[in-house]
Design a protein around this motif. Structure first.
Motif, PDB file in Angstrom:
ATOM      1  N   VAL A   7      -2.144   2.187  -4.680  1.00  0.00           N
ATOM      2  CA  VAL A   7      -2.109   3.608  -4.418  1.00  0.00           C
ATOM      3  C   VAL A   7      -2.980   4.600  -4.058  1.00  0.00           C
ATOM      4  N   VAL A   8      -2.987   5.458  -3.249  1.00  0.00           N
ATOM      5  CA  VAL A   8      -4.145   5.783  -1.970  1.00  0.00           C
ATOM      6  C   VAL A   8      -3.712   7.377  -2.652  1.00  0.00           C
ATOM      7  N   TYR A   9      -4.241   7.986  -3.425  1.00  0.00           N
ATOM      8  CA  TYR A   9      -3.737   9.825  -2.753  1.00  0.00           C
ATOM      9  C   TYR A   9      -4.549  10.844  -1.776  1.00  0.00           C
ATOM     10  N   PHE A  10      -3.558  11.127  -0.984  1.00  0.00           N
ATOM     11  CA  PHE A  10      -4.195  12.060  -0.598  1.00  0.00           C
ATOM     12  C   PHE A  10      -3.620  13.577  -1.157  1.00  0.00           C
ATOM     13  N   LYS A  11      -4.328  15.033  -0.639  1.00  0.00           N
ATOM     14  CA  LYS A  11      -5.205  16.135  -1.342  1.00  0.00           C
ATOM     15  C   LYS A  11      -3.478  16.884  -0.675  1.00  0.00           C
ATOM     16  N   HIS A  12      -3.135  17.991  -1.988  1.00  0.00           N
ATOM     17  CA  HIS A  12      -1.398  18.217  -2.103  1.00  0.00           C
ATOM     18  C   HIS A  12      -1.971  18.571  -0.779  1.00  0.00           C
ATOM     19  N   ASN A  13      -0.074  18.287  -0.048  1.00  0.00           N
ATOM     20  CA  ASN A  13       0.569  19.157   0.873  1.00  0.00           C
ATOM     21  C   ASN A  13      -0.220  19.311   1.984  1.00  0.00           C
ATOM     22  N   ASP A  14      -1.487  18.261   2.190  1.00  0.00           N
ATOM     23  CA  ASP A  14      -3.276  18.571   3.376  1.00  0.00           C
ATOM     24  C   ASP A  14      -2.738  17.599   4.643  1.00  0.00           C
TER      25      ASP A  14
ATOM     26  N   ASP B 102       8.200  17.078   9.876  1.00  0.00           N
ATOM     27  CA  ASP B 102       7.621  16.693  11.211  1.00  0.00           C
ATOM     28  C   ASP B 102       6.616  16.216  11.152  1.00  0.00           C
ATOM     29  N   GLU B 103       5.726  16.276  10.421  1.00  0.00           N
ATOM     30  CA  GLU B 103       4.102  16.489  10.266  1.00  0.00           C
ATOM     31  C   GLU B 103       4.298  14.595  10.317  1.00  0.00           C
ATOM     32  N   ILE B 104       4.686  14.889   8.701  1.00  0.00           N
ATOM     33  CA  ILE B 104       4.626  13.479   8.377  1.00  0.00           C
ATOM     34  C   ILE B 104       5.114  12.513   9.578  1.00  0.00           C
ATOM     35  N   VAL B 105       5.856  12.847   9.740  1.00  0.00           N
ATOM     36  CA  VAL B 105       6.917  11.758  10.524  1.00  0.00           C
ATOM     37  C   VAL B 105       6.221  11.115  11.552  1.00  0.00           C
ATOM     38  N   LYS B 106       5.657  11.988  11.875  1.00  0.00           N
ATOM     39  CA  LYS B 106       4.447  11.893  13.432  1.00  0.00           C
ATOM     40  C   LYS B 106       3.568  11.045  12.797  1.00  0.00           C
ATOM     41  N   LEU B 107       2.800  11.525  11.831  1.00  0.00           N
ATOM     42  CA  LEU B 107       1.837  10.357  11.086  1.00  0.00           C
ATOM     43  C   LEU B 107       2.594   9.114  10.995  1.00  0.00           C
ATOM     44  N   LYS B 108       3.907   9.204  10.161  1.00  0.00           N
ATOM     45  CA  LYS B 108       4.775   7.722  10.086  1.00  0.00           C
ATOM     46  C   LYS B 108       4.258   6.088  10.953  1.00  0.00           C
TER      47      LYS B 108
ATOM     48  N   ILE C 272       1.277  -1.473   0.095  1.00  0.00           N
ATOM     49  CA  ILE C 272      -0.031   0.078   0.263  1.00  0.00           C
ATOM     50  C   ILE C 272       0.647   1.132  -0.285  1.00  0.00           C
ATOM     51  N   ILE C 273       0.637   2.456  -0.856  1.00  0.00           N
ATOM     52  CA  ILE C 273       1.281   3.382  -0.263  1.00  0.00           C
ATOM     53  C   ILE C 273       0.279   4.348  -0.761  1.00  0.00           C
ATOM     54  N   VAL C 274       1.248   5.134  -0.072  1.00  0.00           N
ATOM     55  CA  VAL C 274       0.408   6.647   0.259  1.00  0.00           C
ATOM     56  C   VAL C 274       0.656   7.039  -0.483  1.00  0.00           C
ATOM     57  N   ALA C 275       0.235   8.252  -1.629  1.00  0.00           N
ATOM     58  CA  ALA C 275       1.304   9.081  -2.234  1.00  0.00           C
ATOM     59  C   ALA C 275       0.403  10.851  -2.320  1.00  0.00           C
ATOM     60  N   ASP C 276       1.427  12.238  -2.421  1.00  0.00           N
ATOM     61  CA  ASP C 276       0.751  13.321  -2.704  1.00  0.00           C
ATOM     62  C   ASP C 276      -0.092  13.519  -4.090  1.00  0.00           C
ATOM     63  N   GLU C 277      -1.173  13.486  -4.158  1.00  0.00           N
ATOM     64  CA  GLU C 277      -1.810  13.957  -5.926  1.00  0.00           C
ATOM     65  C   GLU C 277      -1.214  14.431  -6.305  1.00  0.00           C
ATOM     66  N   GLY C 278       0.124  15.749  -6.012  1.00  0.00           N
ATOM     67  CA  GLY C 278       0.746  16.536  -6.271  1.00  0.00           C
ATOM     68  C   GLY C 278       2.437  15.777  -7.200  1.00  0.00           C
ATOM     69  N   VAL C 279       2.627  14.866  -6.730  1.00  0.00           N
ATOM     70  CA  VAL C 279       4.206  14.721  -7.273  1.00  0.00           C
ATOM     71  C   VAL C 279       4.316  14.802  -8.505  1.00  0.00           C
TER      72      VAL C 279
END
Length: 479
Positions: free
Chosen positions: A216-223, A264-270, A194-201
């Motif tokens: 692959v599941v996309y999340f809203k850009h930088n949100d 920093d926020e991405i690492v916390k969620l990771k 499973i890959i969760v990727a930013d839609e703006g890549v």
């Protein structure tokens, strides 16, 4: 023929049924049998007969040579490529010099904001001298992949230099910048993962996601709220999370928007949802952080918190190729499993030598980062009130991104307006900027716009000239 037989059979069955439904029983070989059993047996026999008989096929008549020729004349093959329309034909300006802050385009000197020469290292004497020395010692190419006599000592020196600079255990070089990320992703992500990727890549990341065959599941850009909701949803639906590898894929500075990812926020969620991070630092390596070590330094995140880091070296380092860095296991796995590393001829030695010289320059001249940030701030300030355009990039991003304040509702019309601005700025004021053209393969949903790449070697006059030209032309085109 078949229908006649069916009619005869049906009439016979009706007669037998009416006869055998009489009060008396039928007697066969002295054994009395109920009438309905006889009917059922006859039905089974008829069904078996119909199933086993061969269907009637008219005899085949071979085609004459004339008929074959007519069929061949009428046959139209499917095109190998889509039909090219006039809008798809692009003739970009041709550089006739080095892509420095000033360049020669189609015979005239222009101020260049189209090249990602962030540190201004194109034409740097130390880098040029290192390339000349490598050419004299090794020649131009390596003529072999890394695993088949294509590994040269300067490759190992470059990998060691990058790892030491970033503070990681090891790194690995790739021959082509854009192939780095779309070789690394399929090397670690497989079908069922499973890959969760930013839609703006950007497209190279998209291609890596496609080649991995993962979900692959996309999340809203930088949100980050969208990212957390997506991680929660994916995790709750996973039946066997302990058996599934899960990744978050993002860019440090997004090529399609100029935004900076909040690492920093991405690492916390990771850590909360037990994912791994694959981070592309092609536009942040050598740019972000007090010493140019990238997004981890800028956000104050320990480098070991990021599982896999990739970057192209064709931007800040002004060379070519790419690298991936991380733990020893991450690097060693790629030496046998990454297609871009295993099957490509290794990076030309002089480019690896140039990368070493560029990192050495950055370590010895950290003030170049201050020059770059001052230029970014100056240009952002001048572009804050461009008629019809709005800046959407981060204040520290060397990619300054401007989009239309009011879209026409059609990407085709929007691109026509943006192209008109870029063309007039080049033709009338000799300033080279680019639009965010995307191919049909690029599925990024973010708005298109104008992109200016800021360099530490741009002068204040260059920045003011670009801003004044954009304001004047935009007011004419978008009025």
């Amino acid at each position: 023929m078949a229908s006649e037989l069916m009619n005869v059979t049906a009439n016979a069955l009706v007669w037998i049924s009416s006869t055998l439904d009489a009060p008396t029983r039928a007697v066969f070989f002295g054994v009395p049998i109920d009438g309905h059993l006889v009917v059922e047996v006859l039905l089974v026999v008829v069904i078996l007969f119909q199933l086993t008989r061969k269907s009637y096929k008219p005899p085949k008549k071979p085609l004459s040579e004339k008929e074959i020729d007519e069929l061949c004349d009428d046959w139209v093959p499917e095109p190998l490529t889509p039909q090219i329309s006039e809008e798809m034909i692009v003739e970009p300006p041709t550089l006739e010099s080095a892509a420095g802050p000033h360049a020669i385009v189609d015979g005239k000197e222009v101020v260049n904001f189209a090249s990602a020469n962030y540190l201004g290292l194109i034409g740097n004497e130390n880098i040029t001298d290192s390339c000349v020395g490598a050419l004299e010692k090794y020649g131009v190419g390596s003529c072999g992949p890394r695993g088949f006599y294509g590994t040269i000592d300067v490759h190992l020196d470059c990998e060691t230099k990058i790892a030491k600079f970033l503070g990681t255990p090891d790194s690995i070089l790739y021959s082509y910048g854009i192939s780095t990320i779309f070789s690394v992703i399929p090397a670690f992500c497989k079908k069922g993962d499973i890959i969760v990727a930013d839609e703006g890549v950007h497209w190279a990341v998209q291609n890596g996601l496609y080649l991995s065959r993962s979900t692959v599941v996309y999340f809203k850009h930088n949100d980050m709220k969208s990212l957390e909701a997506t991680l929660e949803k994916v995790t709750s639906r996973s039946k066997h999370p302990e058996k599934v590898r899960r990744y978050i894929v993002a860019e440090a500075i997004y090529q399609n928007s100029g935004q900076i990812a909040p690492l920093d926020e991405i690492v916390k969620l990771k850590e909360k949802y037990l994912f791994r991070i694959i981070l592309d630092e092609s536009h942040s390596f050598g740019v972000l952080g007090n010493s140019g070590r990238g997004l981890a330094e800028y956000c104050g995140v320990p480098i070991e918190k990021i599982d896999i880091i990739t970057a192209g070296m064709g931007n800040a380092l002004a060379t070519d190729g790419g690298f991936c860095t991380g733990s020893m296991r991450v690097v060693d796995h790629q030496r046998l499993s990454s297609s871009g590393y295993v099957f490509s001829a290794s990076l030309p030695p002089y480019l690896a030598s140039a990368a070493i010289a560029a990192v050495n320059y950055l370590e010895a001249n950290s003030s170049v980062l201050s020059d770059l940030r001052a230029n970014i701030a100056t240009l952002l300030n001048e572009l804050s009130n461009v008629p019809g355009l709005v800046v959407t990039s981060h204040s520290l991003s060397p990619i300054i991104f401007l989009k239309l304040k009011k879209s026409t509702g059609s990407d085709k019309t929007d691109m026509h307006l943006l192209d008109s601005i870029a063309n007039q700025v080049l033709k009338e004021d000799s300033v080279l900027i680019v639009t965010t053209k995307r191919s049909n393969l690029d599925k990024c949903p973010l708005p298109i716009g104008l992109r200016l790449f800021v360099s530490a070697s741009h002068s204040e006059a260059d920045l003011l000239k670009a801003a004044a030209s954009l304001k004047r032309v935009a007011s004419l085109v978008l009025s």
